[in-house]
Enzyme design. Sequence first.
Site, mmCIF file in Angstrom:
data_model
loop_
_atom_site.group_PDB
_atom_site.id
_atom_site.type_symbol
_atom_site.label_atom_id
_atom_site.label_comp_id
_atom_site.label_asym_id
_atom_site.label_seq_id
_atom_site.Cartn_x
_atom_site.Cartn_y
_atom_site.Cartn_z
ATOM 1 N NE ARG A 73 -4.357 -1.455 0.620
ATOM 2 C CZ ARG A 73 -5.475 -1.103 1.229
ATOM 3 N NH1 ARG A 73 -5.625 0.097 1.719
ATOM 4 N NH2 ARG A 73 -6.452 -1.952 1.351
ATOM 5 N NE ARG A 78 -7.093 5.761 2.923
ATOM 6 C CZ ARG A 78 -7.893 4.799 3.373
ATOM 7 N NH1 ARG A 78 -9.182 5.024 3.470
ATOM 8 N NH2 ARG A 78 -7.401 3.636 3.728
ATOM 9 N NE ARG A 89 -9.803 8.208 -2.920
ATOM 10 C CZ ARG A 89 -10.996 8.677 -2.622
ATOM 11 N NH1 ARG A 89 -11.559 9.595 -3.378
ATOM 12 N NH2 ARG A 89 -11.654 8.230 -1.569
ATOM 13 C CG ASP A 118 -9.209 -2.644 -3.962
ATOM 14 O OD1 ASP A 118 -8.577 -2.017 -3.094
ATOM 15 O OD2 ASP A 118 -10.008 -3.550 -3.685
ATOM 16 C CE1 TYR A 170 -13.373 -6.891 1.970
ATOM 17 C CE2 TYR A 170 -11.758 -8.519 1.270
ATOM 18 C CZ TYR A 170 -12.095 -7.425 2.028
ATOM 19 O OH TYR A 170 -11.162 -6.851 2.850
HETATM 20 O O1 CP3 Z 1 -0.003 0.675 -3.269
HETATM 21 C C1 CP3 Z 1 -0.542 -0.460 -3.310
HETATM 22 O O2 CP3 Z 1 -0.303 -1.357 -2.495
HETATM 23 C C2 CP3 Z 1 -1.437 -0.794 -4.504
HETATM 24 C C3 CP3 Z 1 -2.800 -0.568 -4.320
HETATM 25 C C4 CP3 Z 1 -3.687 -1.480 -3.460
HETATM 26 C C5 CP3 Z 1 -4.899 -0.999 -2.909
HETATM 27 N N1 CP3 Z 1 -5.553 -2.052 -2.354
HETATM 28 C C6 CP3 Z 1 -5.366 0.389 -2.987
HETATM 29 C C7 CP3 Z 1 -6.440 0.855 -2.098
HETATM 30 C C8 CP3 Z 1 -3.588 -2.841 -3.137
HETATM 31 C C9 CP3 Z 1 -2.474 -3.828 -3.418
HETATM 32 C C10 CP3 Z 1 -4.797 -3.191 -2.449
HETATM 33 C C11 CP3 Z 1 -5.106 -4.546 -1.994
HETATM 34 C C12 CP3 Z 1 -6.317 -4.765 -1.189
HETATM 35 N N2 CP3 Z 1 -7.545 -4.171 -1.301
HETATM 36 C C13 CP3 Z 1 -6.422 -5.740 -0.163
HETATM 37 C C14 CP3 Z 1 -5.317 -6.693 0.224
HETATM 38 C C15 CP3 Z 1 -4.317 -6.064 1.102
HETATM 39 C C16 CP3 Z 1 -4.788 -5.828 2.511
HETATM 40 O O3 CP3 Z 1 -4.821 -4.655 2.892
HETATM 41 O O4 CP3 Z 1 -5.063 -6.807 3.185
HETATM 42 C C17 CP3 Z 1 -7.721 -5.680 0.372
HETATM 43 C C18 CP3 Z 1 -8.270 -6.529 1.487
HETATM 44 C C19 CP3 Z 1 -8.427 -4.682 -0.364
HETATM 45 C C20 CP3 Z 1 -9.860 -4.308 -0.207
HETATM 46 C C21 CP3 Z 1 -10.054 -2.903 0.157
HETATM 47 N N3 CP3 Z 1 -9.707 -1.826 -0.632
HETATM 48 C C22 CP3 Z 1 -10.645 -2.400 1.346
HETATM 49 C C23 CP3 Z 1 -11.152 -3.257 2.482
HETATM 50 C C24 CP3 Z 1 -10.648 -1.012 1.239
HETATM 51 C C25 CP3 Z 1 -11.273 -0.042 2.206
HETATM 52 C C26 CP3 Z 1 -10.472 0.110 3.432
HETATM 53 C C27 CP3 Z 1 -9.338 1.076 3.200
HETATM 54 O O5 CP3 Z 1 -8.186 0.707 3.448
HETATM 55 O O6 CP3 Z 1 -9.658 2.190 2.788
HETATM 56 C C28 CP3 Z 1 -10.016 -0.661 0.020
HETATM 57 C C29 CP3 Z 1 -9.771 0.707 -0.509
HETATM 58 C C30 CP3 Z 1 -8.401 1.018 -0.987
HETATM 59 N N4 CP3 Z 1 -7.623 0.208 -1.770
HETATM 60 C C31 CP3 Z 1 -7.699 2.243 -0.788
HETATM 61 C C32 CP3 Z 1 -6.482 2.141 -1.471
HETATM 62 C C33 CP3 Z 1 -5.418 3.199 -1.610
HETATM 63 C C34 CP3 Z 1 -8.227 3.459 -0.048
HETATM 64 C C35 CP3 Z 1 -9.134 4.166 -0.984
HETATM 65 C C36 CP3 Z 1 -9.224 5.651 -0.745
HETATM 66 O O7 CP3 Z 1 -10.078 6.076 0.034
HETATM 67 O O8 CP3 Z 1 -8.470 6.407 -1.409
#
Ligand code: CP3
Length: 340
Positions: free
Chosen positions: A23, A27, A36, A72, A148
């Site tokens: 990640r 943010r 964003r 994602d 999910y």
């Molecule tokens: O930089 C990176 O790593 C690449 C981008 C990336 C994102 N999500 C961007 C993202 C990657 C590799 C993921 C994987 C992901 N997404 C996982 C596996 C990794 C982990 O954290 O266990 C999971 C479970 C998700 C599902 C997901 N996506 C959730 C539950 C959420 C909401 C919770 C949160 O963290 O905001 C997201 C949103 C998300 N995915 C954001 C980002 C940058 C935040 C979105 C925002 O508000 O800008």
Amino acid sequence: MRALRPSSTADQKSGPPPVWLMRQAGRYQREYREIRERVSFLELCRTPDLAAQVTVFAVRQLEVDAAIIFADILLILDELGLGLRFEENHGPIFEKPVRSLADVDALPEVPVHENLAYVGKAIEIAVKELGSTPVIGFAGAPFTVASYAIEGGSSRNFTRTKCFMYQEPVAFERLMTRLTDATIDYLKMQIACGASCVQLFDSWVGCLSPFDFDTFIAPHMKRLFDSITPLSPSIYFGTTTAGLLEPMSATGPDIIGVDWRLDLDRAWSLIGQERGIQGNLDPVVLLSDRATIKSHASRVLEQAAGRPRHIFNLGHGILPQTPVDNARYLVEVVRELGSR
Ligand code: CP3
């Protein structure tokens, strides 16, 4: 992929391990938050120029050894008709969760790799901009994605998912097969577009017993890695997987990603010294001060003991409240300590 495929021959110290942070684009960065304000998260994922831009920016800001494409793990479920939306401070929500055999059979037969071609486009742009820095592609592993789909969003204890698995084994098997097929096609597309490595995020698989992993999950993961291994190195990541490392490793990934709940030397003794490990600093450490970051990073490096197949990373994604300077400092200190 040189930087992330450490040599398997030598056992001597070979300089600092490659380092990147899960990640790493997100943010915690002011520049990300500014983008964003203009576009939603899903729009950002679906606009190749912007997705590539945040991917590349994270590499330059942190000076890490690899990029991970901005996307994602849940996009694939939207393509399968589940209706994904992200609500402010609420996480992902699916309009049409999968709760029965009929729901599984109603999933549309869509070419997911074509519908998600925008991720491939973003990879192509990022690869071109980054030159020799590898770009990692990724997907959710079928179990975590299925969780999910079944829960309809995030979950704490995966009760619905496990009940479905136990009580509707035929439907669960069919869902896993559909997701595995789609994931293989999706990852092949990412590799064809220039990803030098792929990571499978099985973030929540640690909720399963070893018996359930072997029964319900392992056959699908074996098939997935059998398809991907001839094309690309792979990383299989999960959290709270101390009890599952051997069966996870037996499904065939090149590298296992572990969280901080397990010491790296112990992880290696479970899965064999010849396999690669990625990890495993607790991301909360990055909320502290430089001295604490240095001592914790040093402990991870000591446990890795200069093994040639170590990729330094966090044990889970970077937290939104992380100061960028601390993330930058971690990368710097891993290089400094790792070259001693
Ligand atoms: O930089 C990176 O790593 C690449 C981008 C990336 C994102 N999500 C961007 C993202 C990657 C590799 C993921 C994987 C992901 N997404 C996982 C596996 C990794 C982990 O954290 O266990 C999971 C479970 C998700 C599902 C997901 N996506 C959730 C539950 C959420 C909401 C919770 C949160 O963290 O905001 C997201 C949103 C998300 N995915 C954001 C980002 C940058 C935040 C979105 C925002 O508000 O800008």
